[in-house]
Design a protein around this motif. Structure first.
Motif, PDB file in Angstrom:
ATOM      1  N   ASP A  97      -3.145  -7.595  -0.277  1.00 25.79           N
ATOM      2  CA  ASP A  97      -2.427  -6.325  -0.127  1.00 25.79           C
ATOM      3  C   ASP A  97      -2.595  -5.770   1.280  1.00 25.79           C
ATOM      4  O   ASP A  97      -1.651  -5.256   1.877  1.00 25.79           O
ATOM      5  CB  ASP A  97      -2.909  -5.302  -1.154  1.00 25.79           C
ATOM      6  CG  ASP A  97      -2.477  -5.634  -2.573  1.00 25.79           C
ATOM      7  OD1 ASP A  97      -1.765  -6.644  -2.755  1.00 25.79           O
ATOM      8  OD2 ASP A  97      -2.859  -4.885  -3.493  1.00 25.79           O
ATOM      9  N   VAL A 101       0.538  -5.029   3.908  1.00 27.29           N
ATOM     10  CA  VAL A 101       0.769  -3.722   4.525  1.00 27.29           C
ATOM     11  C   VAL A 101       0.662  -3.829   6.047  1.00 27.29           C
ATOM     12  O   VAL A 101       1.501  -3.288   6.778  1.00 27.29           O
ATOM     13  CB  VAL A 101      -0.213  -2.663   3.967  1.00 27.29           C
ATOM     14  CG1 VAL A 101      -0.128  -1.368   4.758  1.00 27.29           C
ATOM     15  CG2 VAL A 101       0.081  -2.404   2.500  1.00 27.29           C
ATOM     16  N   ALA A 112      -4.412  -0.694   7.834  1.00 23.69           N
ATOM     17  CA  ALA A 112      -3.717  -0.967   6.573  1.00 23.69           C
ATOM     18  C   ALA A 112      -4.647  -0.688   5.396  1.00 23.69           C
ATOM     19  O   ALA A 112      -4.243  -0.088   4.396  1.00 23.69           O
ATOM     20  CB  ALA A 112      -3.237  -2.415   6.540  1.00 23.69           C
ATOM     21  N   LEU A 116      -4.124   2.040   2.389  1.00 23.78           N
ATOM     22  CA  LEU A 116      -4.139   1.626   0.984  1.00 23.78           C
ATOM     23  C   LEU A 116      -5.174   2.424   0.188  1.00 23.78           C
ATOM     24  O   LEU A 116      -4.910   2.836  -0.941  1.00 23.78           O
ATOM     25  CB  LEU A 116      -4.438   0.127   0.869  1.00 23.78           C
ATOM     26  CG  LEU A 116      -3.240  -0.788   1.082  1.00 23.78           C
ATOM     27  CD1 LEU A 116      -3.693  -2.218   1.336  1.00 23.78           C
ATOM     28  CD2 LEU A 116      -2.309  -0.725  -0.109  1.00 23.78           C
ATOM     29  N   LEU A 123       1.116  -0.064  -2.377  1.00 21.63           N
ATOM     30  CA  LEU A 123       1.590  -0.733  -1.162  1.00 21.63           C
ATOM     31  C   LEU A 123       2.732   0.024  -0.485  1.00 21.63           C
ATOM     32  O   LEU A 123       2.698   0.239   0.729  1.00 21.63           O
ATOM     33  CB  LEU A 123       2.049  -2.172  -1.489  1.00 21.63           C
ATOM     34  CG  LEU A 123       0.910  -3.150  -1.679  1.00 21.63           C
ATOM     35  CD1 LEU A 123       0.777  -3.516  -3.125  1.00 21.63           C
ATOM     36  CD2 LEU A 123       1.141  -4.362  -0.843  1.00 21.63           C
ATOM     37  N   ALA A 126       1.529   3.181   1.138  1.00 23.24           N
ATOM     38  CA  ALA A 126       0.699   2.890   2.307  1.00 23.24           C
ATOM     39  C   ALA A 126       1.568   2.497   3.494  1.00 23.24           C
ATOM     40  O   ALA A 126       1.331   2.942   4.628  1.00 23.24           O
ATOM     41  CB  ALA A 126      -0.294   1.775   1.983  1.00 23.24           C
ATOM     42  N   ILE A 127       2.603   1.689   3.251  1.00 20.12           N
ATOM     43  CA  ILE A 127       3.516   1.288   4.334  1.00 20.12           C
ATOM     44  C   ILE A 127       4.250   2.509   4.857  1.00 20.12           C
ATOM     45  O   ILE A 127       4.377   2.714   6.074  1.00 20.12           O
ATOM     46  CB  ILE A 127       4.505   0.199   3.851  1.00 20.12           C
ATOM     47  CG1 ILE A 127       3.725  -1.098   3.556  1.00 20.12           C
ATOM     48  CG2 ILE A 127       5.598  -0.041   4.874  1.00 20.12           C
ATOM     49  CD1 ILE A 127       4.522  -2.144   2.815  1.00 20.12           C
TER      50      ILE A 127
END
Length: 131
Positions: A97, A101, A112, A116, A123, A126-127
């Motif tokens: 994950d 990201v 990243a 997260l 995901l 977070a992006i």
């Protein structure tokens, strides 16, 4: 892969490039697919990654061995990990994950992972946070 029949492989590659599809062979030693019921272990598989419009698709060719599911889900990844990576794996955020990201948002893995953790492992959130 696409059932091109008698199509010339060179022409197939050219057509895929025109459609924005990039195909890469991955030199993998082992692939493990984890399910609730079993783990499928592919030894020496042929793995192909296809990038089409930013979406990554992986194709695994080989004969899997079915084994009992491993306890904790990521035990194999933690076994060979060094101190810092082991702590991260135990934190509940899978390394895969973090990589996804980091790649999608174009940031380092540490950023990243922080995103997260802040988004409880989501995901997409977070992006979005990093973009």
């Amino acid at each position: 892969m696409f059932g091109g029949g008698g199509m010339n492989p060179r022409k197939m590659k050219q057509m895929m490039k025109q459609m924005g599809i990039d195909v890469t062979e991955i030199d993998a030693n082992e692939v493990v697919v984890k399910t609730d019921d079993e783990d499928l272990v592919f030894d020496a598989p042929q793995v192909t990654r296809m990038d089409a419009q930013g979406e990554m698709t992986y194709q695994i060719v080989g004969e899997p061995e079915s084994v009992e599911p491993s306890a904790g889900g990521a035990a194999g990844a933690v076994e060979g990990a060094e101190g810092g990576e082991e702590a991260e794996a135990e934190a509940g955020i899978p390394e895969d994950d973090v990589e996804i990201v980091a790649q999608r948002a174009g940031v380092p893995g540490s950023d990243a992972r922080e995103a997260l953790e802040a988004e409880d492992g989501d995901l997409a959130a977070a992006i979005a946070r990093l973009e």
